[in-house]
Design a protein around this motif. Structure first.
Motif, PDB file in Angstrom:
ATOM      1  N   ARG A 120      -8.465 -43.548  98.397  1.00  0.00           N
ATOM      2  CA  ARG A 120      -7.931 -42.591  97.423  1.00  0.00           C
ATOM      3  C   ARG A 120      -8.292 -41.149  97.812  1.00  0.00           C
ATOM      4  NH1 ARG A 120      -5.650 -43.878  92.948  1.00  0.00           N
ATOM      5  NH2 ARG A 120      -6.566 -45.959  92.869  1.00  0.00           N
ATOM      6  N   ALA A 121      -9.518 -40.965  98.308  1.00  0.00           N
ATOM      7  CA  ALA A 121      -9.929 -39.622  98.763  1.00  0.00           C
ATOM      8  C   ALA A 121      -9.102 -39.191  99.967  1.00  0.00           C
ATOM      9  CB  ALA A 121     -11.411 -39.616  99.105  1.00  0.00           C
ATOM     10  N   ALA A 122      -8.830 -40.128 100.893  1.00  0.00           N
ATOM     11  CA  ALA A 122      -8.006 -39.795 102.053  1.00  0.00           C
ATOM     12  C   ALA A 122      -6.588 -39.450 101.618  1.00  0.00           C
ATOM     13  CB  ALA A 122      -7.988 -40.965 103.035  1.00  0.00           C
ATOM     14  N   TYR A 123      -6.095 -40.151 100.626  1.00  0.00           N
ATOM     15  CA  TYR A 123      -4.747 -39.859 100.124  1.00  0.00           C
ATOM     16  C   TYR A 123      -4.699 -38.477  99.480  1.00  0.00           C
ATOM     17  CZ  TYR A 123      -0.483 -40.139  97.404  1.00  0.00           C
ATOM     18  OH  TYR A 123       0.738 -39.873  96.852  1.00  0.00           O
ATOM     19  N   ARG A 124      -5.741 -38.112  98.728  1.00  0.00           N
ATOM     20  CA  ARG A 124      -5.770 -36.783  98.095  1.00  0.00           C
ATOM     21  C   ARG A 124      -5.831 -35.668  99.140  1.00  0.00           C
ATOM     22  NH1 ARG A 124      -9.976 -38.739  93.953  1.00  0.00           N
ATOM     23  NH2 ARG A 124      -8.631 -39.657  92.394  1.00  0.00           N
TER      24      ARG A 124
END
Length: 178
Positions: free
Chosen positions: A37-41
């Motif tokens: 999720r952090a990589a997606y953000r």
């Protein structure tokens, strides 16, 4: 004489490692999902991060559902988590658990509807008891939802355990309740 105390004692002693192992697997998946999720953000235009997040989220939810049945096996039979996971996998491969999946979907929907109704009813009752104050209605509705959630979560766990017993040994259920 007191099954709740005996179950609590077994959960905190002999089955504690199996419960922790099942929770560890889900915790690891949740951590991986948080990283995805952090990589997606950070990369909003990355289709790869979006696909990875979707796949990891699906695996996490499936593992949580699988854990529910595996931990039911642990609590009923007192076996290790690995043995319980193998039994659940065998039930899935034999097709005997799919009736349980459908039942879980139906039972969950009914419990959600009844919980909402109970929360609304508690809110209305508190609204009229406390001189038509909306804050009392909101507090009453929240308390009603929490109480219903605790009660129905316990009942849903009982339904899951019953389904595990019936799927694991249908001949016993047929002999006891023809």
């Amino acid at each position: 004489s007191n099954p709740s105390w005996a179950a609590f004692k077994r959960a905190m002693t002999t089955s504690f490692g199996s419960i922790c192992f099942g929770a560890l697997i889900v915790a690891i998946l949740k951590t991986i999902e948080a990283f995805a999720r952090a990589a997606y953000r950070n990369n909003r235009n990355s289709i790869g991060a979006c696909i990875a997040l979707c796949i990891i989220s699906c695996i996490e939810r499936l593992m949580e559902y699988f854990n529910e049945y595996a931990l039911s096996f642990v609590s009923i039979y007192g076996c290790s988590y690995i043995e319980a996971a193998k039994e659940v996998w065998n039930m899935i491969m034999n097709g005997s658990i799919w009736a349980g999946v459908i039942n879980d979907i139906l039972v969950d929907r009914v419990f959600v509807m009844v919980s909402i109704f109970e929360g609304a009813l508690c809110g209305v009752i508190c609204y009229f008891i406390f001189d038509k104050q909306w804050i009392a209605a909101v507090a009453g509705a929240l308390v009603g939802l929490v109480v219903a959630g605790v009660v129905f979560n316990t009942v849903a766990s009982g339904c899951t355990c019953l389904l595990v017993c019936v799927a694991d040994a249908p001949e016993v259920f047929q002999a006891k309740h023809p």
